[in-house]
Design a protein around this motif. Structure first.
Motif, PDB file in Angstrom:
ATOM      1  N   ASP A  49       0.310  -1.209  -0.591  1.00 16.41           N
ATOM      2  CA  ASP A  49      -0.030   0.055   0.160  1.00 16.41           C
ATOM      3  C   ASP A  49       0.499   0.904   0.092  1.00 16.41           C
ATOM      4  O   ASP A  49       0.376   2.576  -0.268  1.00 16.41           O
ATOM      5  N   GLN A  50       2.016   1.105  -0.575  1.00 12.64           N
ATOM      6  CA  GLN A  50       3.156   1.742   0.179  1.00 12.64           C
ATOM      7  C   GLN A  50       2.517   2.860  -1.643  1.00 12.64           C
ATOM      8  O   GLN A  50       3.022   2.491  -2.685  1.00 12.64           O
ATOM      9  N   ASN A  51       2.493   4.584  -1.393  1.00 12.25           N
ATOM     10  CA  ASN A  51       3.373   4.901  -2.885  1.00 12.25           C
ATOM     11  C   ASN A  51       4.272   5.893  -3.070  1.00 12.25           C
ATOM     12  O   ASN A  51       4.189   7.119  -3.912  1.00 12.25           O
ATOM     13  N   THR A  52       4.988   5.988  -1.480  1.00 15.12           N
ATOM     14  CA  THR A  52       6.280   7.298  -1.935  1.00 15.12           C
ATOM     15  C   THR A  52       7.626   7.009  -2.985  1.00 15.12           C
ATOM     16  O   THR A  52       8.248   7.499  -3.137  1.00 15.12           O
ATOM     17  N   LEU A  53       7.198   5.266  -2.649  1.00 16.93           N
ATOM     18  CA  LEU A  53       9.082   4.940  -3.870  1.00 16.93           C
ATOM     19  C   LEU A  53       8.119   4.095  -4.887  1.00 16.93           C
ATOM     20  O   LEU A  53       7.616   3.257  -4.744  1.00 16.93           O
ATOM     21  N   ASN A  92       7.856  -1.492   2.010  1.00 14.17           N
ATOM     22  CA  ASN A  92       6.638  -0.846   2.645  1.00 14.17           C
ATOM     23  C   ASN A  92       6.997   0.713   3.098  1.00 14.17           C
ATOM     24  O   ASN A  92       7.845   0.588   2.502  1.00 14.17           O
ATOM     25  N   ASP A  93       5.937   2.202   3.051  1.00 12.99           N
ATOM     26  CA  ASP A  93       6.320   2.757   3.309  1.00 12.99           C
ATOM     27  C   ASP A  93       7.039   3.328   3.519  1.00 12.99           C
ATOM     28  O   ASP A  93       7.534   4.414   3.509  1.00 12.99           O
ATOM     29  N   THR A  94       8.098   2.534   5.179  1.00 20.09           N
ATOM     30  CA  THR A  94       9.339   3.503   5.571  1.00 20.09           C
ATOM     31  C   THR A  94       9.918   2.891   4.805  1.00 20.09           C
ATOM     32  O   THR A  94      11.307   2.997   4.953  1.00 20.09           O
ATOM     33  N   GLY A  95      10.102   2.357   3.699  1.00 16.75           N
ATOM     34  CA  GLY A  95      11.653   1.701   3.059  1.00 16.75           C
ATOM     35  C   GLY A  95      12.087   0.803   3.332  1.00 16.75           C
ATOM     36  O   GLY A  95      13.178   0.040   2.703  1.00 16.75           O
ATOM     37  N   ALA A  96      11.253  -0.536   3.832  1.00 16.77           N
ATOM     38  CA  ALA A  96      11.715  -1.493   4.378  1.00 16.77           C
ATOM     39  C   ALA A  96      11.450  -2.546   3.702  1.00 16.77           C
ATOM     40  O   ALA A  96      10.329  -2.482   3.033  1.00 16.77           O
ATOM     41  N   LEU A  97      12.202  -3.761   3.202  1.00 22.16           N
ATOM     42  CA  LEU A  97      11.388  -4.579   2.595  1.00 22.16           C
ATOM     43  C   LEU A  97      10.910  -5.497   3.977  1.00 22.16           C
ATOM     44  O   LEU A  97      10.156  -5.817   4.791  1.00 22.16           O
ATOM     45  N   THR A  98       8.736  -6.496   3.275  1.00 18.69           N
ATOM     46  CA  THR A  98       8.072  -6.732   3.174  1.00 18.69           C
ATOM     47  C   THR A  98       8.351  -7.947   4.206  1.00 18.69           C
ATOM     48  O   THR A  98       9.318  -8.603   3.853  1.00 18.69           O
ATOM     49  N   ASN A 134      19.214  -2.834   4.636  1.00 19.82           N
ATOM     50  CA  ASN A 134      19.140  -1.537   6.171  1.00 19.82           C
ATOM     51  C   ASN A 134      19.945  -0.552   5.500  1.00 19.82           C
ATOM     52  O   ASN A 134      19.236   0.466   6.026  1.00 19.82           O
ATOM     53  N   GLY A 135      21.135  -0.515   4.780  1.00 22.05           N
ATOM     54  CA  GLY A 135      21.505   0.380   4.629  1.00 22.05           C
ATOM     55  C   GLY A 135      21.799   1.154   2.700  1.00 22.05           C
ATOM     56  O   GLY A 135      22.421   1.983   1.866  1.00 22.05           O
ATOM     57  N   GLN A 136      20.199   0.114   2.358  1.00 20.18           N
ATOM     58  CA  GLN A 136      19.906   0.452   1.185  1.00 20.18           C
ATOM     59  C   GLN A 136      19.108   1.603   0.508  1.00 20.18           C
ATOM     60  O   GLN A 136      19.352   3.339   1.196  1.00 20.18           O
ATOM     61  N   ALA A 137      20.787   2.541  -0.456  1.00 20.29           N
ATOM     62  CA  ALA A 137      20.287   3.388  -1.472  1.00 20.29           C
ATOM     63  C   ALA A 137      19.144   3.255  -1.995  1.00 20.29           C
ATOM     64  O   ALA A 137      18.974   2.523  -2.778  1.00 20.29           O
ATOM     65  N   ILE A 138      18.394   4.508  -2.706  1.00 21.34           N
ATOM     66  CA  ILE A 138      16.955   3.914  -3.313  1.00 21.34           C
ATOM     67  C   ILE A 138      17.248   3.508  -4.744  1.00 21.34           C
ATOM     68  O   ILE A 138      16.516   2.791  -5.595  1.00 21.34           O
ATOM     69  N   GLU A 139      18.651   3.422  -5.286  1.00 20.61           N
ATOM     70  CA  GLU A 139      18.763   2.311  -6.687  1.00 20.61           C
ATOM     71  C   GLU A 139      19.581   1.436  -6.146  1.00 20.61           C
ATOM     72  O   GLU A 139      18.827   0.407  -6.867  1.00 20.61           O
ATOM     73  N   GLN A 140      19.976   0.986  -4.993  1.00 23.42           N
ATOM     74  CA  GLN A 140      19.757  -0.158  -4.614  1.00 23.42           C
ATOM     75  C   GLN A 140      18.613  -0.725  -4.017  1.00 23.42           C
ATOM     76  O   GLN A 140      18.078  -2.222  -5.100  1.00 23.42           O
ATOM     77  N   LYS A 141      17.575   0.043  -3.772  1.00 26.06           N
ATOM     78  CA  LYS A 141      16.077  -0.770  -3.448  1.00 26.06           C
ATOM     79  C   LYS A 141      15.554  -0.920  -4.265  1.00 26.06           C
ATOM     80  O   LYS A 141      14.999  -2.043  -4.981  1.00 26.06           O
ATOM     81  N   SER A 142      15.531   0.053  -5.435  1.00 23.28           N
ATOM     82  CA  SER A 142      15.389  -0.283  -7.005  1.00 23.28           C
ATOM     83  C   SER A 142      15.893  -1.439  -7.757  1.00 23.28           C
ATOM     84  O   SER A 142      15.015  -2.538  -8.462  1.00 23.28           O
ATOM     85  N   GLU A 143      16.865  -1.616  -7.657  1.00 27.00           N
ATOM     86  CA  GLU A 143      18.092  -3.360  -7.966  1.00 27.00           C
ATOM     87  C   GLU A 143      17.134  -3.872  -6.980  1.00 27.00           C
ATOM     88  O   GLU A 143      17.015  -5.592  -7.975  1.00 27.00           O
ATOM     89  N   THR A 144      16.980  -4.543  -5.967  1.00 28.73           N
ATOM     90  CA  THR A 144      16.132  -5.347  -5.472  1.00 28.73           C
ATOM     91  C   THR A 144      15.287  -5.682  -5.814  1.00 28.73           C
ATOM     92  O   THR A 144      14.826  -7.016  -5.442  1.00 28.73           O
TER      93      THR A 144
END
Length: 536
Positions: A49-53, A92-98, A134-144
């Motif tokens: 339900d997150q809509n920020t990332l 999720n909306d906090t940027g953590a993996l679900t 926990n220390g991922q930048a947004i680019e790494q989150k996208s890749e993950t």
């Protein structure tokens, strides 16, 4: 998730295939990409339900430039994320993996438990990305994010879908394959608050039962126990022999003898008798408690071969429907048994005779729509050429002595107790000229291995099957069915509610007592499938 039902016989003297010129059945290719595409438009907004990332559309192309081995799923991901406006699904909306991401990662880590010899693409990269979450930048989150989704489709294709239909047709599995939307299942998994452990997986129930036994067999200690019969003589209750000690250890290893304390004795007692009978039942033998050559050969099959057989049959279960409704019949060729089901409830079993290796019974599905009482047998052209015509040349009275007559350009056998199809046959239209039928050769049903026919399926209790098929028609009483089977006049009867019949091929399964069963691979199909799995 779309669910479709896609699941499920001789001659006395010569065979059962009758001449016809029906066209070959059409085969439809089951494409994972297609079912994903069809479902993608229906799943927007149902994931995290997150809509920020979000990530930009251009990152998808860049991703597949780096992860070229996953490019097969590029169209799937394009359509999937277009419906989500490129919002992350695994964060999720906090940027953590679900929790669902962790669940998928665990399944990917334990891919060998699924009975597959496949290598997970980019496993080290995935491990690294997950471990630094926990220390991922947004680019790494996208890749993950993109790697998890791609590997979800990889997992779904391998574990829930199995080999493509064009590959299974190469090994003569002609039953229609299940149709699934893996995106719709992903939708269910990723809904906020959903417990992924309760999501029903799109595999037939036998799959997970075999999966548990695969885990047990892989955990067994190295099997260095070889059984040798003393003097090549079978061992019976009351016998004493050093070999019996080895027999006990082997049966304990395989789970038929329940206690390690029972492995010391070299005398064949009642405890061992129970274990021997259980082993025999699990392997399709007559459970007479006599440990002879056939049983010893089964005992000496290496564990690795058993493990491979479990894996092969797990693959076959990937192709079956996940949910079946109504009444249907299922024939398991290596088991030599016909099963009658209502939904998932087994109603009764019946022994059958199937085709010998040179006249294999075809693996396919049909619908029984007619019963023929006191049938003619139309002699197939091959049998006419090889047996009937030479017989006529030697004996001018050949046709009369075999209750046959000329019919058009061919020959047919008249109805009666001599008829190779017996007193009744059960028709389900198909291009293989296969049906179920009675036979005058009743003694073959007592054999433990019953591959004797020319391809059709002989049933041990034809009258009971006819009564079952006509149970909804009160005009067909037991007495009327008996008379129709004794008549020498052929009679066709339409079934009010035609019944599906599935002709299958399983050499390993878990029965309703929870015991693992093995059967001989009578058509040598296991090795073919194992080779295909290694290539894919």
């Amino acid at each position: 998730m779309q669910k479709t039902i896609c699941f499920i016989v001789l001659v006395g003297i010569w065979g059962c295939r009758e001449s016809n010129n029906r066209s070959t059945i059409n085969r439809k290719k089951d494409s994972i990409s297609k079912v994903v595409s069809d479902a993608a438009r229906d799943i927007a907004g149902n994931f995290s339900d997150q809509n920020t990332l979000h990530f930009s559309p251009g990152q998808l192309s860049a991703f597949f430039t780096r992860y070229d081995s996953l490019r097969l799923f590029q169209n799937d991901l394009n359509k999937f994320y277009t419906t989500r406006n490129y919002a992350f699904a695994w964060y999720n909306d906090t940027g953590a993996l679900t929790e669902q991401a962790s669940h998928l990662y665990m399944r990917l880590e334990n891919l060998p438990e699924e009975g597959l010899n496949v290598v997970l693409p980019y496993k080290r990269t995935l491990d690294s990305l997950i471990n630094i979450n926990n220390g991922q930048a947004i680019e790494q989150k996208s890749e993950t994010e993109l790697l998890l989704t791609s590997l979800y489709f990889f997992f779904a294709q391998k574990v829930w879908g199995g080999l493509e239909e064009n590959a299974t047709q190469q090994i003569d599995w002609l039953m229609p394959r299940k149709k699934l939307s893996y995106s719709a299942l992903l939708d269910s998994m990723l809904k906020p608050g959903n417990n992924t452990s309760t999501v029903k997986e799109p595999v037939y129930r036998q799959y997970n039962l075999l999966k548990e036994y695969l885990k047990k067999y892989k955990a067994l200690p190295p099997d260095n126990i070889t059984i040798n019969l003393p003097g090549n003589k079978a061992v019976r209750p009351g016998d004493t022999s050093p070999m019996i000690g080895q027999l006990r250890k082997k049966l304990f290893l395989l789970g038929d003898l329940p206690s390690a304390q029972d492995t010391a004795s070299t005398t064949y007692d009642s405890t061992l008798l129970t274990a021997v009978k259980r082993f025999q039942r699990r392997h399709g033998m007559t459970p007479d408690g006599i440990a002879g050559g056939a049983m010893v050969r089964e005992l000496n099959i290496p564990l690795q071969q058993r493990i491979e057989k479990i894996m092969v049959n797990m693959e076959r279960n990937r192709w079956l429907p996940t949910d079946v409704r109504g009444r249907y019949l299922a024939v398991n060729i290596p088991e030599f048994v016909l099963h009658a089901y209502n939904d998932d409830s087994l109603l009764w079993n019946m022994n059958v005779v199937v085709g010998k290796d040179v006249n294999k019974t075809v693996i396919f599905a049909g619908t029984i729509s007619q019963i023929v009482f006191s049938p003619y047998w139309n002699v197939p052209a091959s049998i006419l050429k090889k047996e009937i015509l030479p017989g006529i040349q030697k004996n001018p009275n050949y046709l009369e002595s075999h209750h046959m007559e000329k019919f058009g350009t061919g020959v047919r056998q008249k109805p009666g107790p001599w008829n190779s199809l017996g007193a009744v046959k059960f028709l389900f239209p198909n291009s293989h000229s296969i049906y179920l039928h009675d036979t005058p050769s009743k003694s073959l049903f007592q054999e433990s291995k019953r591959a004797f026919s020319h391809g059709c399926i002989r049933v041990a209790e034809p009258k009971n099957l006819a009564m079952y098929m006509l149970r909804e028609d009160p005009t067909w009483t037991e007495a009327r069915i008996t008379n129709a089977m004794k008549s020498e006049k052929e009679q066709y009867v339409a079934i009010k509610n035609p019944m599906p019949v599935y002709i299958t091929y399983f050499t390993a399964w878990v029965d309703r007592q929870g015991d693992l069963n093995f059967r001989e691979d009578i058509y040598k199909r296991d090795a073919q499938l194992a080779n295909l799995l290694m290539k894919h």
